[in-house]
Design an enzyme around this catalytic site. Sequence first.
Site, PDB file in Angstrom:
ATOM      1  N   ILE A 147       8.341  -1.963  12.862  1.00 57.17           N
ATOM      2  CA  ILE A 147       9.423  -0.649  13.165  1.00 57.17           C
ATOM      3  C   ILE A 147       8.936   0.876  12.981  1.00 57.17           C
ATOM      4  O   ILE A 147       8.652   1.579  13.537  1.00 57.17           O
ATOM      5  CB  ILE A 147      11.046  -0.363  11.707  1.00 57.17           C
ATOM      6  CG1 ILE A 147      11.346  -2.104  11.702  1.00 57.17           C
ATOM      7  CG2 ILE A 147      11.162   0.404  11.620  1.00 57.17           C
ATOM      8  CD1 ILE A 147      12.405  -2.406  10.936  1.00 57.17           C
ATOM      9  N   ASP A 193       0.154   4.261   5.190  1.00 62.72           N
ATOM     10  CA  ASP A 193       0.702   2.959   4.997  1.00 62.72           C
ATOM     11  C   ASP A 193      -1.016   2.478   4.355  1.00 62.72           C
ATOM     12  O   ASP A 193      -2.296   3.011   4.509  1.00 62.72           O
ATOM     13  CB  ASP A 193       0.085   1.703   6.015  1.00 62.72           C
ATOM     14  CG  ASP A 193       1.185   1.041   6.151  1.00 62.72           C
ATOM     15  OD1 ASP A 193       0.672   0.313   5.707  1.00 62.72           O
ATOM     16  OD2 ASP A 193       1.222   0.479   7.076  1.00 62.72           O
ATOM     17  N   CYS A 221       8.686   1.923   5.148  1.00 60.55           N
ATOM     18  CA  CYS A 221       7.620   0.576   4.353  1.00 60.55           C
ATOM     19  C   CYS A 221       9.019  -0.471   2.985  1.00 60.55           C
ATOM     20  O   CYS A 221       9.954  -0.485   3.789  1.00 60.55           O
ATOM     21  CB  CYS A 221       6.764   1.205   3.449  1.00 60.55           C
ATOM     22  SG  CYS A 221       7.278   2.180   2.166  1.00 60.55           S
ATOM     23  N   PRO A 222       7.922  -1.342   2.932  1.00 57.75           N
ATOM     24  CA  PRO A 222       9.256  -2.686   2.491  1.00 57.75           C
ATOM     25  C   PRO A 222       9.182  -1.532   0.856  1.00 57.75           C
ATOM     26  O   PRO A 222       8.601  -1.036   0.123  1.00 57.75           O
ATOM     27  CB  PRO A 222       8.536  -3.572   1.876  1.00 57.75           C
ATOM     28  CG  PRO A 222       7.123  -3.632   2.730  1.00 57.75           C
ATOM     29  CD  PRO A 222       7.404  -1.940   2.806  1.00 57.75           C
ATOM     30  N   THR A 241      15.746   4.256   6.485  1.00 57.49           N
ATOM     31  CA  THR A 241      16.506   2.670   7.550  1.00 57.49           C
ATOM     32  C   THR A 241      15.781   2.077   6.635  1.00 57.49           C
ATOM     33  O   THR A 241      16.219   0.686   6.811  1.00 57.49           O
ATOM     34  CB  THR A 241      16.374   3.149   8.686  1.00 57.49           C
ATOM     35  OG1 THR A 241      14.700   3.044   8.638  1.00 57.49           O
ATOM     36  CG2 THR A 241      16.769   4.324   9.378  1.00 57.49           C
ATOM     37  N   SER A 242      15.571   2.114   5.725  1.00 57.51           N
ATOM     38  CA  SER A 242      14.999   0.812   4.800  1.00 57.51           C
ATOM     39  C   SER A 242      14.840  -0.082   3.780  1.00 57.51           C
ATOM     40  O   SER A 242      15.822  -1.049   4.011  1.00 57.51           O
ATOM     41  CB  SER A 242      12.587   0.671   4.491  1.00 57.51           C
ATOM     42  OG  SER A 242      12.358   0.880   5.673  1.00 57.51           O
ATOM     43  N   ARG A 243      14.952   0.504   2.339  1.00 56.74           N
ATOM     44  CA  ARG A 243      15.409  -0.210   1.386  1.00 56.74           C
ATOM     45  C   ARG A 243      16.595   0.831   0.474  1.00 56.74           C
ATOM     46  O   ARG A 243      15.695   1.849   0.685  1.00 56.74           O
ATOM     47  CB  ARG A 243      14.689  -1.381   1.154  1.00 56.74           C
ATOM     48  CG  ARG A 243      14.875  -2.211   1.341  1.00 56.74           C
ATOM     49  CD  ARG A 243      16.055  -3.312   1.743  1.00 56.74           C
ATOM     50  NE  ARG A 243      15.955  -3.994   2.090  1.00 56.74           N
ATOM     51  CZ  ARG A 243      16.298  -4.643   3.528  1.00 56.74           C
ATOM     52  NH1 ARG A 243      16.574  -3.518   4.093  1.00 56.74           N
ATOM     53  NH2 ARG A 243      15.632  -5.712   3.860  1.00 56.74           N
ATOM     54  N   ASP A 271      20.748   4.450   6.070  1.00 58.53           N
ATOM     55  CA  ASP A 271      21.628   3.990   6.355  1.00 58.53           C
ATOM     56  C   ASP A 271      20.929   2.676   5.511  1.00 58.53           C
ATOM     57  O   ASP A 271      21.981   1.324   5.926  1.00 58.53           O
ATOM     58  CB  ASP A 271      20.324   3.284   7.479  1.00 58.53           C
ATOM     59  CG  ASP A 271      20.939   1.917   8.540  1.00 58.53           C
ATOM     60  OD1 ASP A 271      22.046   2.049   8.670  1.00 58.53           O
ATOM     61  OD2 ASP A 271      20.425   0.923   8.521  1.00 58.53           O
ATOM     62  N   GLU A 290      24.522  -0.597  -2.422  1.00 56.33           N
ATOM     63  CA  GLU A 290      25.142  -0.492  -1.585  1.00 56.33           C
ATOM     64  C   GLU A 290      25.797  -2.041  -1.161  1.00 56.33           C
ATOM     65  O   GLU A 290      26.587  -1.880  -0.924  1.00 56.33           O
ATOM     66  CB  GLU A 290      24.355  -0.394   0.241  1.00 56.33           C
ATOM     67  CG  GLU A 290      22.959  -2.154  -0.106  1.00 56.33           C
ATOM     68  CD  GLU A 290      22.337  -1.566   1.437  1.00 56.33           C
ATOM     69  OE1 GLU A 290      22.197  -0.905   1.915  1.00 56.33           O
ATOM     70  OE2 GLU A 290      22.186  -2.945   1.706  1.00 56.33           O
ATOM     71  N   HIS A 323      23.828   0.416   7.059  1.00 54.08           N
ATOM     72  CA  HIS A 323      22.959  -0.584   7.432  1.00 54.08           C
ATOM     73  C   HIS A 323      23.204  -1.573   8.323  1.00 54.08           C
ATOM     74  O   HIS A 323      23.232  -2.259   8.132  1.00 54.08           O
ATOM     75  CB  HIS A 323      23.140  -2.258   5.798  1.00 54.08           C
ATOM     76  CG  HIS A 323      21.817  -2.390   5.471  1.00 54.08           C
ATOM     77  ND1 HIS A 323      20.915  -2.605   4.311  1.00 54.08           N
ATOM     78  CD2 HIS A 323      21.036  -2.892   6.540  1.00 54.08           C
ATOM     79  CE1 HIS A 323      19.875  -3.714   4.807  1.00 54.08           C
ATOM     80  NE2 HIS A 323      19.889  -2.876   5.966  1.00 54.08           N
TER      81      HIS A 323
HETATM   82  P1  NAD Z   1       6.453  -4.715   8.362  1.00 49.03           P
HETATM   83  O1  NAD Z   1       6.448  -5.256   7.019  1.00 49.03           O
HETATM   84  O2  NAD Z   1       6.112  -4.692   9.592  1.00 49.03           O
HETATM   85  O3  NAD Z   1       6.345  -3.209   7.715  1.00 49.03           O
HETATM   86  C1  NAD Z   1       5.816  -2.376   6.475  1.00 49.03           C
HETATM   87  C2  NAD Z   1       4.692  -1.494   6.376  1.00 49.03           C
HETATM   88  O4  NAD Z   1       4.879  -1.364   5.376  1.00 49.03           O
HETATM   89  C3  NAD Z   1       3.401  -2.565   6.034  1.00 49.03           C
HETATM   90  O5  NAD Z   1       2.514  -1.460   7.143  1.00 49.03           O
HETATM   91  C4  NAD Z   1       2.621  -2.388   5.380  1.00 49.03           C
HETATM   92  O6  NAD Z   1       1.504  -2.345   5.058  1.00 49.03           O
HETATM   93  C5  NAD Z   1       3.273  -1.250   4.730  1.00 49.03           C
HETATM   94  N1  NAD Z   1       3.881  -0.629   3.869  1.00 49.03           N
HETATM   95  C6  NAD Z   1       3.760  -1.323   2.260  1.00 49.03           C
HETATM   96  N2  NAD Z   1       3.487  -0.493   1.031  1.00 49.03           N
HETATM   97  C7  NAD Z   1       3.614   0.175   1.437  1.00 49.03           C
HETATM   98  C8  NAD Z   1       3.100   1.607   0.680  1.00 49.03           C
HETATM   99  N3  NAD Z   1       3.367   0.678  -0.785  1.00 49.03           N
HETATM  100  N4  NAD Z   1       3.048   2.131   1.174  1.00 49.03           N
HETATM  101  C9  NAD Z   1       2.824   2.293   2.460  1.00 49.03           C
HETATM  102  N5  NAD Z   1       3.081   1.789   3.044  1.00 49.03           N
HETATM  103  C10 NAD Z   1       3.068  -0.192   2.211  1.00 49.03           C
HETATM  104  O7  NAD Z   1       8.077  -4.571   7.797  1.00 49.03           O
HETATM  105  P2  NAD Z   1       9.488  -3.695   8.867  1.00 49.03           P
HETATM  106  O8  NAD Z   1       9.703  -4.843  10.153  1.00 49.03           O
HETATM  107  O9  NAD Z   1       8.563  -2.398   9.857  1.00 49.03           O
HETATM  108  O10 NAD Z   1      10.045  -3.379   7.736  1.00 49.03           O
HETATM  109  C11 NAD Z   1       9.897  -2.903   7.260  1.00 49.03           C
HETATM  110  C12 NAD Z   1      11.142  -2.162   6.375  1.00 49.03           C
HETATM  111  O11 NAD Z   1      12.810  -2.102   7.289  1.00 49.03           O
HETATM  112  C13 NAD Z   1      11.808  -3.634   6.004  1.00 49.03           C
HETATM  113  O12 NAD Z   1      11.282  -3.842   4.387  1.00 49.03           O
HETATM  114  C14 NAD Z   1      13.149  -3.635   5.729  1.00 49.03           C
HETATM  115  O13 NAD Z   1      13.034  -3.026   4.034  1.00 49.03           O
HETATM  116  C15 NAD Z   1      13.870  -2.692   6.813  1.00 49.03           C
HETATM  117  N6  NAD Z   1      14.302  -3.213   7.504  1.00 49.03           N
HETATM  118  C16 NAD Z   1      15.880  -2.149   8.010  1.00 49.03           C
HETATM  119  C17 NAD Z   1      16.937  -3.038   8.549  1.00 49.03           C
HETATM  120  C18 NAD Z   1      17.771  -2.830   8.636  1.00 49.03           C
HETATM  121  O14 NAD Z   1      18.884  -2.470   9.262  1.00 49.03           O
HETATM  122  N7  NAD Z   1      18.426  -1.028   8.433  1.00 49.03           N
HETATM  123  C19 NAD Z   1      16.374  -3.740   9.375  1.00 49.03           C
HETATM  124  C20 NAD Z   1      15.286  -4.089   8.687  1.00 49.03           C
HETATM  125  C21 NAD Z   1      14.142  -3.857   7.854  1.00 49.03           C
END
Ligand code: NAD
Length: 346
Positions: free
Chosen positions: A170, A189, A220-221, A247-249, A273, A278, A310
């Site tokens: 993302i 990252d 990031c996750p 938009t992550s968590r 988001d 939530e 979300h």
């Molecule tokens: P991904 O695994 O492809 O990418 C996550 C990136 O974060 C990786 O490059 C990883 O190296 C990096 N990362 C991990 N730990 C880190 C840290 N401590 N500091 C910096 N970077 C770090 O995941 P993605 O598909 O891009 O999704 C990212 C997040 O988006 C998911 O974990 C999820 O929580 C969230 N998400 C939200 C929705 C939504 O509807 N709002 C939908 C899908 C995913």
Amino acid sequence: MEFPTQADNKFDSSPMKIAFFSTQPYDRKFFDEHNAAFGFTIEYYETALSEKTVNLLHDIQAVCVFVNDQVNRPVVEQLAKRGIKIIALRCAGFNNVDLQATTDHGLRVVRVPAYSPHAVAEHAVAMIMTLNRKTHKAYNRVREQNFSLNGLLGFDLFGKTIGVIGTGNIGKVFCSIMLGFGCKVLAYDLYPNDKVTKTGVSYVPLVELIEKSDIISLHCPLTVETKYLINDQSIPLMKKGVMLINTSRGALIDTKTVIAGLKSGVIGALGIDVYEQEEKLFFRDLSEKIIKDDIISRLSSFPNVLITAHQGFFTQEALTQIAETTLSNLRSFETGDKLLNEVKLS
Ligand code: NAD
């Protein structure tokens, strides 16, 4: 430990029965359409999976869960007791699953690692555009014949510095969109990506990103390391008036501290988001209820805060991919094929 597959059960040729938790009408629509080609038996539950609702399960071989289902150790123990061998997440994040517990009980866990990263990245951009150009306010004003521009002043995105934390699926799509606006993009990252650097993004230390960005977007996750990444140490380092997008968590930000940052004006706009609490609110209509969560109520009272429930993933393309990948994951388990999207304890 030898992990089980459905193929181990060679005498049972009946279709695999899967219980889906936290389902909404759109889940049923997309999964029923795609299941026509798979032929699984699906039981849909509106309720979330939890220690209470796990007791609903009888004669089920798999469960399918979403972001706010609780797959903690007591739930995993109950799943294992009921003979369930696989947990299929119909989302990317797996922070709600106790992987130590699933490993201890020999349960396999699969997820949908990537489904239209564009959906979430574009939603983050929509939040930025809304907060900046205040189209939500303009829409309501004009409908009431208020054609005044006072209070709608925005800024050009062109030339601004955007900080992107996490450049996975993302984050890297988000970077490319912001580069398209003519922004300078800084990224942080754990694993910088050369391909992302080649597009014009500069990886910098986290503190530098926080100090220099006009807009910070989290991709990031949620992990032990990233919990409350935005906290009382990082907020004072931010540029005054910074826009923060999550938009992550929810638990990536310490919401109480962010509220203090909004009150002091350090945070000039907030778009979320996702929200730490939530699971008690999102994905349902509570318009007739009294909300007991004072933090979300306080957030909703700020004119410069935009909350969506979300919905980043919520596009036709993403729901299609989610259904296809989830059902394919379960089919691979059933046939004993390699689980390409398995989540394992690292
Ligand atoms: P991904 O695994 O492809 O990418 C996550 C990136 O974060 C990786 O490059 C990883 O190296 C990096 N990362 C991990 N730990 C880190 C840290 N401590 N500091 C910096 N970077 C770090 O995941 P993605 O598909 O891009 O999704 C990212 C997040 O988006 C998911 O974990 C999820 O929580 C969230 N998400 C939200 C929705 C939504 O509807 N709002 C939908 C899908 C995913």
